[in-house]
Design an enzyme around this catalytic site. Structure first.
Site, PDB file in Angstrom:
ATOM      1  N   HIS A 288      -6.225   8.556  -3.872  1.00  0.00           N
ATOM      2  CA  HIS A 288      -4.843   8.382  -2.880  1.00  0.00           C
ATOM      3  C   HIS A 288      -4.350   7.312  -2.984  1.00  0.00           C
ATOM      4  O   HIS A 288      -2.921   7.251  -2.845  1.00  0.00           O
ATOM      5  CB  HIS A 288      -6.105   7.765  -1.467  1.00  0.00           C
TER       6      HIS A 288
ATOM      7  N   ASP B 131      28.979   9.793 -11.186  1.00  0.00           N
ATOM      8  CA  ASP B 131      27.431   9.764 -11.361  1.00  0.00           C
ATOM      9  C   ASP B 131      26.898   8.622 -12.117  1.00  0.00           C
ATOM     10  O   ASP B 131      27.426   7.725 -12.170  1.00  0.00           O
ATOM     11  CB  ASP B 131      26.774  10.868 -12.641  1.00  0.00           C
TER      12      ASP B 131
ATOM     13  N   TRP C 115      -6.952   2.729  -7.810  1.00  0.00           N
ATOM     14  CA  TRP C 115      -6.365   2.597  -8.480  1.00  0.00           C
ATOM     15  C   TRP C 115      -6.043   1.323  -8.811  1.00  0.00           C
ATOM     16  O   TRP C 115      -5.654   1.433  -9.752  1.00  0.00           O
ATOM     17  CB  TRP C 115      -5.472   2.794  -7.668  1.00  0.00           C
TER      18      TRP C 115
ATOM     19  N   SER D 238       8.361   7.705 -17.146  1.00  0.00           N
ATOM     20  CA  SER D 238       9.720   8.106 -15.898  1.00  0.00           C
ATOM     21  C   SER D 238      10.835   6.515 -14.818  1.00  0.00           C
ATOM     22  O   SER D 238      11.140   7.118 -15.426  1.00  0.00           O
ATOM     23  CB  SER D 238       9.124   8.844 -15.014  1.00  0.00           C
ATOM     24  N   SER D 239       9.708   5.874 -14.942  1.00  0.00           N
ATOM     25  CA  SER D 239      10.034   4.903 -14.254  1.00  0.00           C
ATOM     26  C   SER D 239      11.139   3.796 -15.429  1.00  0.00           C
ATOM     27  O   SER D 239      11.588   3.747 -14.942  1.00  0.00           O
ATOM     28  CB  SER D 239       8.851   3.915 -13.957  1.00  0.00           C
TER      29      SER D 239
ATOM     30  N   HIS E 223       1.425  -7.350  -9.294  1.00  0.00           N
ATOM     31  CA  HIS E 223       1.675  -7.766  -9.132  1.00  0.00           C
ATOM     32  C   HIS E 223       3.981  -7.416  -8.843  1.00  0.00           C
ATOM     33  O   HIS E 223       4.255  -6.876  -7.622  1.00  0.00           O
ATOM     34  CB  HIS E 223       1.499  -9.077  -8.938  1.00  0.00           C
TER      35      HIS E 223
ATOM     36  N   GLU F 253       4.497  -4.653  -9.990  1.00  0.00           N
ATOM     37  CA  GLU F 253       4.363  -3.268  -9.033  1.00  0.00           C
ATOM     38  C   GLU F 253       4.929  -3.442  -6.994  1.00  0.00           C
ATOM     39  O   GLU F 253       5.452  -2.874  -6.540  1.00  0.00           O
ATOM     40  CB  GLU F 253       3.234  -2.957  -9.070  1.00  0.00           C
TER      41      GLU F 253
ATOM     42  N   TYR G  84       6.650  -5.884  -5.444  1.00  0.00           N
ATOM     43  CA  TYR G  84       8.805  -6.190  -5.378  1.00  0.00           C
ATOM     44  C   TYR G  84       8.644  -5.087  -5.543  1.00  0.00           C
ATOM     45  O   TYR G  84       9.728  -4.640  -5.049  1.00  0.00           O
ATOM     46  CB  TYR G  84       8.563  -7.540  -6.083  1.00  0.00           C
TER      47      TYR G  84
ATOM     48  N   SER H 207      18.323  -3.850   4.796  1.00  0.00           N
ATOM     49  CA  SER H 207      19.488  -5.281   5.237  1.00  0.00           C
ATOM     50  C   SER H 207      20.989  -4.254   4.965  1.00  0.00           C
ATOM     51  O   SER H 207      21.800  -4.689   5.499  1.00  0.00           O
ATOM     52  CB  SER H 207      19.812  -5.452   3.422  1.00  0.00           C
TER      53      SER H 207
ATOM     54  N   HIS I  30      -3.181 -14.067  -8.185  1.00  0.00           N
ATOM     55  CA  HIS I  30      -4.043 -14.971  -6.901  1.00  0.00           C
ATOM     56  C   HIS I  30      -4.591 -13.131  -6.941  1.00  0.00           C
ATOM     57  O   HIS I  30      -5.185 -13.204  -5.907  1.00  0.00           O
ATOM     58  CB  HIS I  30      -2.829 -15.192  -5.870  1.00  0.00           C
ATOM     59  N   HIS I  31      -4.775 -12.221  -7.811  1.00  0.00           N
ATOM     60  CA  HIS I  31      -5.285 -10.982  -7.481  1.00  0.00           C
ATOM     61  C   HIS I  31      -6.449 -11.148  -8.151  1.00  0.00           C
ATOM     62  O   HIS I  31      -7.636 -10.633  -8.290  1.00  0.00           O
ATOM     63  CB  HIS I  31      -4.919 -10.084  -7.726  1.00  0.00           C
TER      64      HIS I  31
ATOM     65  N   THR J 138      10.514 -15.098   0.998  1.00  0.00           N
ATOM     66  CA  THR J 138      10.787 -13.731   1.476  1.00  0.00           C
ATOM     67  C   THR J 138      10.799 -13.953   3.479  1.00  0.00           C
ATOM     68  O   THR J 138      11.662 -13.336   4.355  1.00  0.00           O
ATOM     69  CB  THR J 138       9.123 -13.610   1.113  1.00  0.00           C
TER      70      THR J 138
ATOM     71  N   LYS K  29      14.559 -14.213   3.541  1.00  0.00           N
ATOM     72  CA  LYS K  29      15.018 -12.742   4.536  1.00  0.00           C
ATOM     73  C   LYS K  29      14.569 -12.816   5.308  1.00  0.00           C
ATOM     74  O   LYS K  29      15.857 -11.895   5.895  1.00  0.00           O
ATOM     75  CB  LYS K  29      14.626 -12.061   3.203  1.00  0.00           C
TER      76      LYS K  29
ATOM     77  N   ARG L 152     -14.761  -2.813   1.236  1.00  0.00           N
ATOM     78  CA  ARG L 152     -13.836  -1.720   0.806  1.00  0.00           C
ATOM     79  C   ARG L 152     -14.770  -0.809   0.021  1.00  0.00           C
ATOM     80  O   ARG L 152     -15.343  -1.189  -1.166  1.00  0.00           O
ATOM     81  CB  ARG L 152     -12.677  -2.837  -0.473  1.00  0.00           C
TER      82      ARG L 152
END
Lengths: 114, 638, 197
Positions: B80, B109, B144, B171-172, B255, B257, B259, B270, B304-305, B330, B333, B452
Site C-alpha cells: 500500500h 512539446d 516502505w 523513470s523519475s 524527506h 520525497e 516535498y 495556486s 527528524h525521521h 509552508t 504559503k 503501526r
C-alpha cells in the site's frame, strides 16, 4: 559518402568561435601536462613522507586537478555560468549532505549508543 | 505531421505514423497523450493500493480478530505504501507535468519527446515488476521504509522492492531532466521567470528535488539489493556494518520525497484559487520563493525521521530546529492562499472546493507535523498511529486533494467537456467526510498507544481505541463509495459531458488560449507573453481604481479569432516529433533486466542488456523528421 | 523539436543543458558510495584493508584515464574543425585508453580477490568493490558510446556539422574522469596515508 564533405569546415563552426579565444590543441596538451605533473605529485605523497602535510597537500592536488579538468576539458571556463552551477552545485550538495551524515554517524558512535 | 519528408522514410527503420488507434498510444511521443497514459495507469494502481488499504482496515476493524494472516497483512501495508507513494502520487503529478508544462509555458512539446515516452514506459514496467512479486513468492513485506536488518532478511522479499523502485526511480530521473530542460529552455517569448505560472514554478522545484534525491535512493537501493541478493555487508552488524546508514540514506531521499509529493499539488492549488476568487494570487513572489525555500530546507531535515535512532543529542537538537524552520515557508504559503480568497468573488465549484479542502486538511497535517519536530513528543509518537494520521493528512488531505482539484479543473482542457458538478460536489463532500472519518480518529488511537504495522489490534488498548479503529474502517467504506462516485462522474463526463467551450473558468494562464482538447501541436502561433497571468490580461484591462474590466467591444473574442486565423496559416509549417516504437522496445527490456538482477542470472542479464542495446540503437538511428533534433544536413555539392 | 540553440529561451542547446543537469545529479550518486566507503574504511572484519592497494599500479591506470580526457577533447576539437578523420582517430584513442583502464581494474580486482578481499566478507570490501565497480560500469558505458560515435560517423549518421554529439559524449567522459580523480585521491591515496602512518 566521399571524404570531401567531411573535411570541409561546417557552418556551425563560425558561430562556435564567437565566444572569444577558444582553446587550441596546444592549450589542451599544456593542461594535460600540468595534470600529469599533479598526478606525479600525488604519487610522491606515497613515496616520500610529508608528515602532517601529506593529506592537506593531497586535498589541494585533488581540487586543482578537478578544477582543471572541469574548466578546460569540460569547457566550463568558456561556457555559460549555468553549467558551472549544475556542476559545482551538485558537488556542493553531495559534499554537504554526505559529510553531515558521516559526522552524525561518527558522533553518535563516539558518544556511545544511548 | 509533415508529409514532405515521407520520401525519406520507408524501409525497416521508418517511424510509425498512426495518430489514432492503439498503436498511436504505444508509439506516442505527444506529451498530452503521455500525460493521459500516466493518468489512467495511476488510476489502476490507485485501485490496487486502495484494495490493499481496505484489507488493512478490515483487519483492524476489531481488536484481537484476524481476517488475513500476518504474512499477508505485512505485504498489504508494505505494498500500500509503495504503491501510493511511487506508483500513484508521484506519477499522478507527472501526469500533470506532462500535460500542462508545455501548454502553460507556450511550447509545442517537451524538450525530449522520446525520452518522455521512455519515462512513462519505465514507470509502467517498474510497476508491473513490483506487482509481479505477488506471483513470485510474495510481495515485499518490510514496510516502505525498508529498515535493515529486517529488510535484508530473505523472508522480507525486499529484492522486488530494491529493484522495482530502482526502475521506477530511473523513470523519475529521466523525467526530471526532461522537465527541467523544458522549463528552462522552451518558454514562450517574454515568459520570464517571474511571469511563470506558479504551477510551473512548483514543477521546476519538484523536478530539481527529484534530480538530486533520486540518486541518493539509487545508492541506498543498490546497497540493499547487493546485501539481500549478493551477500554484500553494507548494513550487516555481524561484520561491522551499520544499519543506521540505511536510515540516513533512505531519509536523505525520503524527506525531499515528501516535498516532491506535495509541491505539485501546491502548484495546482495556486492556479485554481486565483481563478475562482477572480483575483491574482496574493504574494506571487512569496509563494514562489517559499516553494524554493521548502525544497532547499527540505534537504536538511532528514534526520527528524530518526529521532529515536542513534543519532546523538546534538543532531536531535539541530534537526528539531531545522524542522521547525521549514514550517515557516509552508505557513507563508497557507497565508497567501487564504489572502488570495479574502475579499474575492468566490465560485464554489468542485475544483475550488477541493482546493479549499487541500488548504484546510494540509494545515491540519502540517500542524501535527510540527508536533513531531519536538524531540520528546516525537519519542512518544514514534511508530504509532499518530504518525499514520499525520502523513495521511499531508499526503491524502494534501497531495491527493490538490491533485483531484487539478483533475476537475483541467478536465475541460483535456476532453473539451465539463465534469458533472452535482456528482462532483457529492464526490467532494463524501471524500472530505470519509477522509476525516478514516484518519482523524488515528490521531487519538495513536496517542492512546496503538502501534503501526501490527497485524492484530491489541485488545489491551481498550474499548476506546477499538471504537476509533471501527470509525476508521467505516471511513474507508465512505471513501470507497466516494471513489466510485468520482469514477462514475469521470466516465459519464468523458462520454457525454456538456461542451466546455474555450474558457469555462475565466482562467488566467496560457493553456486556455488554445483549443480544448488542444491540437497536436498545441499552439498555431507561439504566444508572446507580456504579463504574469497572460491570458487574463488579454481578456481584461484595469480601470483607474484597479478593478478589472473586460476588454471592450468583445476585444477578447476578436483577439481569439485573430489567433485562430494565424493558426490555420501556421499549421503547415509546424513539424512535430514523430511517434516512435523504440522507447517501448527499449524499456520492455527493463523486465528481463529486473528479473536477471533479482535471480542473479547472468544469461538473462545478457539477454536484457542486448535487448536494451538494440532498443537504444534503433532509437539512435531511426530517421528524425525535419526540425527534430538533428541539425539540417549541409547539402553536399555533387 | 529543437532546431538550433539560438531558438531556445536560454540560447543553449537542449541536449547539452540536459547532459549538465544529469551530471550535476551524478555527484549525489557517487557521493553516497564514497561516503559508505569512508565510513567502513577500517571495518574489515579481520580481512585485508587499505594496505592491499597497489598505489604505483593505480597511479598508472589513473594517469591513462586522465590522458584519455585529453584525446577526448582533441576529438571534439577536430570535430568542430570538421576534420572527421582525425576526430575518429582521437575517439578510438580515447576508447582504447578507457579499455586499458578497465582492464587494469579487472586485473586489480583479480589480484585483490586472490589476496583475500572477498566481496561479501566485510563492509570495507563491499563498499570498495561497489564504488569502483560502478565507476567501471560508467567507463564501460562511455566506451560503448565512443564506439557508437565512431561507427555512426562512418555511416554518415553523425555529420561533420554536428560537433555537439561529440561534445555531449565528451562531457560524460570527462565527468567519469573527474569522478576518478576524486576516487583516486579519496579512496586510494588519502586512506593509505591516514591509516598506514
Amino acid at each position: 559518402m566521399s571524404a570531401n564533405p567531411e573535411t570541409s569546415a561546417p557552418q556551425a563552426d563560425a558561430e562556435h568561435d564567437e565566444h572569444g579565444h577558444h582553446p587550441t590543441p596546444r592549450d589542451y596538451v599544456r593542461i594535460a601536462l600540468i595534470l600529469a605533473v599533479l598526478t606525479l605529485m600525488e604519487y610522491s605523497t606515497y613515496v616520500f613522507d610529508f608528515g602532517g602535510l601529506g593529506i592537506p597537500l593531497l586535498v589541494v592536488l585533488i581540487a586543482v586537478k578537478f578544477v582543471y579538468v572541469a574548466s578546460w576539458f569540460m569547457h566550463l571556463k568558456f561556457d555559460t555560468k549555468i553549467f558551472s552551477r549544475f556542476m559545482y552545485g551538485g558537488l556542493a550538495l553531495a559534499f554537504t549532505l554526505y559529510v553531515l551524515t558521516l559526522i552524525i554517524i561518527l558522533f553518535a558512535s563516539a558518544t556511545g549508543m544511548e | 505531421m509533415a508529409s514532405a519528408d515521407t520520401a525519406k522514410r520507408g524501409g525497416l527503420m521508418s517511424r510509425p505514423t498512426a495518430e489514432t488507434g492503439w498503436t498511436s498510444w504505444l508509439t506516442t511521443t505527444d506529451h498530452k497523450k503521455i500525460g493521459i497514459l500516466y493518468f489512467w495507469t495511476t488510476m489502476i494502481f490507485f485501485f490496487l493500493g486502495g484494495v490493499e488499504a481496505g484489507l488493512v482496515r478490515f483487519q483492524l476493524a476489531q481488536a484481537e480478530t484476524s481476517l488475513i494472516t500476518e504474512e499477508i497483512y505485512n505485504q498489504m501495508f508494505t505494498m500500500h505504501g509503495i504503491t501510493m507513494v511511487f506508483l500513484v502520487v508521484m506519477p499522478l503529478s507527472a501526469a500533470f507535468f506532462n500535460y500542462l508544462i508545455p501548454l502553460q509555458i507556450g511550447a509545442r512539446d517537451v524538450a525530449f519527446p522520446r525520452l518522455n515516452a521512455f519515462s512513462y514506459w519505465v514507470y509502467l514496467f517498474g510497476g508491473i515488476f513490483l506487482y509481479s512479486s505477488f506471483f513470485l513468492g510474495g510481495a515485499p513485506n518490510a514496510a516502505w521504509v525498508a529498515y535493515v536488518p529486517l529488510s535484508t532478511d530473505a523472508v522480507s522479499n525486499m529484492g522486488f522492492y530494491a529493484i522495482g523502485l530502482q526502475i521506477v526511480g530511473l523513470s523519475s530521473l529521466a523525467a526530471a531532466v526532461n522537465f527541467i530542460v523544458t522549463i528552462l529552455n522552451m518558454r514562450a517569448p517574454g515568459m520570464t521567470f517571474m511571469r511563470l505560472p506558479v504551477f510551473i514554478w512548483m514543477s521546476l522545484v519538484t523536478n530539481f528535488l527529484l534530480l538530486f534525491a533520486i540518486p541518493i535512493i539509487a545508492v541506498a537501493l543498490f546497497m540493499l539489493q547487493f546485501d539481500t541478493i549478493y551477500g554484500a555487508q553494507f548494513f550487516q552488524p555481524a561484520t561491522g556494518g551499520d544499519p543506521v546508514l540505511w536510515q540516513h540514506l533512505f531519509w536523505l531521499f525520503g524527506h525531499p520525497e515528501v516535498y516532491i509529493m506535495i509541491l505539485p499539488a501546491m502548484g495546482i492549488v495556486s492556479e485554481i484559487l486565483p481563478t475562482f476568487s477572480k483575483k491574482p494570487l496574493f504574494g506571487y513572489a512569496a509563494v514562489v520563493f517559499a516553494g524554493a525555500a521548502i525544497a532547499f530546507i527540505g534537504f536538511g531535515v532528514w534526520a527528524h525521521h530518526m529521532f529515536t535512532s542513534a543519532i546523538g543529542p546534538v543532531a536531535r537538537s539541530a534537526f528539531s530546529l531545522a524542522t521547525m524552520f521549514i514550517a515557516v515557508p509552508t505557513g507563508i504559503k497557507i497565508f497567501n492562499w487564504v489572502f488570495t480568497m479574502w475579499g474575492g468573488k468566490l465560485r464554489l465549484n468542485t475544483a475550488m472546493l477541493f482546493s479549499i479542502g487541500f488548504v484546510s486538511m494540509f494545515t491540519i497535517g502540517g500542524l501535527s507535523g510540527v508536533t513531531h519536530a519536538i524531540v520528546p513528543h516525537n519519542a512518544q509518537q514514534h511508530d504509532t498511529y499518530y504518525v499514520v494520521a499525520h502523513f495521511h493528512y499531508v499526503l491524502f488531505g494534501g497531495a491527493l486533494f490538490g491533485l483531484v482539484a487539478g483533475m476537475y479543473y483541467w478536465f475541460p482542457k483535456v476532453t473539451g467537456k465539463l465534469m458533472n458538478e452535482s456528482l462532483g460536489k457529492l464526490h467532494f463532500w463524501t471524500w472530505l467526510v470519509g477522509f476525516n472519518l478514516t484518519f482523524g480518529p488515528m490521531h487519538m488511537s495513536g496517542l492512546l498507544g496503538q502501534p503501526r504495522r501490527t497485524a492484530v489490534l491489541p485488545g489491551e488498548l481498550g474499548g476506546t481505541v477499538e471504537i476509533y479503529n471501527l470509525l476508521s474502517t467505516i471511513g474507508y467504506v465512505v471513501l470507497v463509495v466516494s471513489s466510485l462516485i468520482f469514477i462514475t462522474n469521470l466516465i459519464k463526463s468523458i462520454k457525454g459531458g456538456e461542451p466546455a467551450g474555450l474558457d469555462p473558468w475565466d482562467a488566467r494562464t496560457l493553456e486556455w488560449l488554445t483549443d480544448s482538447p488542444p491540437k497536436h501541436y498545441n499552439f498555431g502561433t507561439i504566444p508572446t507573453v507580456t504579463h504574469r497571468d497572460e491570458f487574463w490580461h488579454r481578456k481584461y484591462a484595469e480601470d483607474e481604481t484597479g478593478t478589472p474590466v473586460a476588454v471592450p467591444a468583445g476585444g477578447s473574442e476578436e483577439h481569439d479569432a485573430a489567433v485562430r486565423d494565424s493558426e490555420a496559416e501556421a499549421e503547415e509549417h509546424i513539424h512535430m516529433p514523430d511517434p516512435s516504437y523504440w522507447p517501448l522496445v527499449m524499456t520492455s527490456g527493463m523486465l528481463p533486466m529486473g528479473y536477471a538482477l533479482l535471480y542473479a542470472s547472468i544469461p538473462l542479464g545478457i539477454v536484457a542488456v542486448l535487448w536494451m542495446l538494440v532498443g537504444m540503437f534503433g532509437w539512435i538511428i531511426e530517421p528524425v523528421a525535419e526540425g527534430d533534433d538533428d541539425e539540417p544536413e549541409p547539402v553536399p555539392a555533387h | 523539436m529543437t532546431a538550433g540553440a539560438h531558438e531556445t529561451t536560454l540560447g543553449l542547446d537542449h541536449r547539452k543543458l540536459a547532459m549538465w543537469v544529469f551530471l550535476g545529479s551524478e555527484f549525489l550518486f557517487f557521493g553516497g558510495f564514497i561516503a559508505a566507503y569512508l565510513l567502513y574504511l577500517d571495518t574489515t572484519a579481520g580481512g585485508p584493508g587499505v594496505e592491499i592497494f597497489d598505489i604505483p599500479f593505480t597511479t598508472i591506470s589513473s594517469f591513462v584515464l586522465l590522458m584519455s580526457s585529453l584525446t577526448m577533447v582533441l576529438a571534439h576539437h577536430a570535430h568542430t574543425k570538421g576534420d572527421m578523420r582525425r576526430m575518429r582517430l582521437w575517439v578510438l584513442a580515447t576508447a582504447g585508453q578507457g579499455a586499458v583502464f578497465l582492464g587494469g581494474q579487472v586485473f586489480e580486482f583479480n589480484v585483490f580477490w586472490r589476496e583475500g578481499l572477498i566481496y561479501g566478507d566485510s563492509p570495507f570490501a563491499s563498499a570498495f568493490y561497489t564504488l569502483t565497480g560502478f565507476h567501471g560500469i560508467h567507463v564501460f558505458i562511455g566506451i560503448l558510446m565512443l564506439l557508437g560515435l565512431y561507427s555512426l560517423t562512418l555511416t554518415g549518421k553523425i555529420k561533420p556539422g554536428q560537433p555537439i554529439k561529440t561534445e555531449m559524449i565528451g562531457l560524460y567522459w570527462h565527468f567519469v574522469d573527474i569522478i576518478w580523480v576524486l576516487i583516486f585521491g579519496v579512496v586510494y591515496l588519502i586512506p593509505e596515508l591516514a591509516l598506514l602512518e
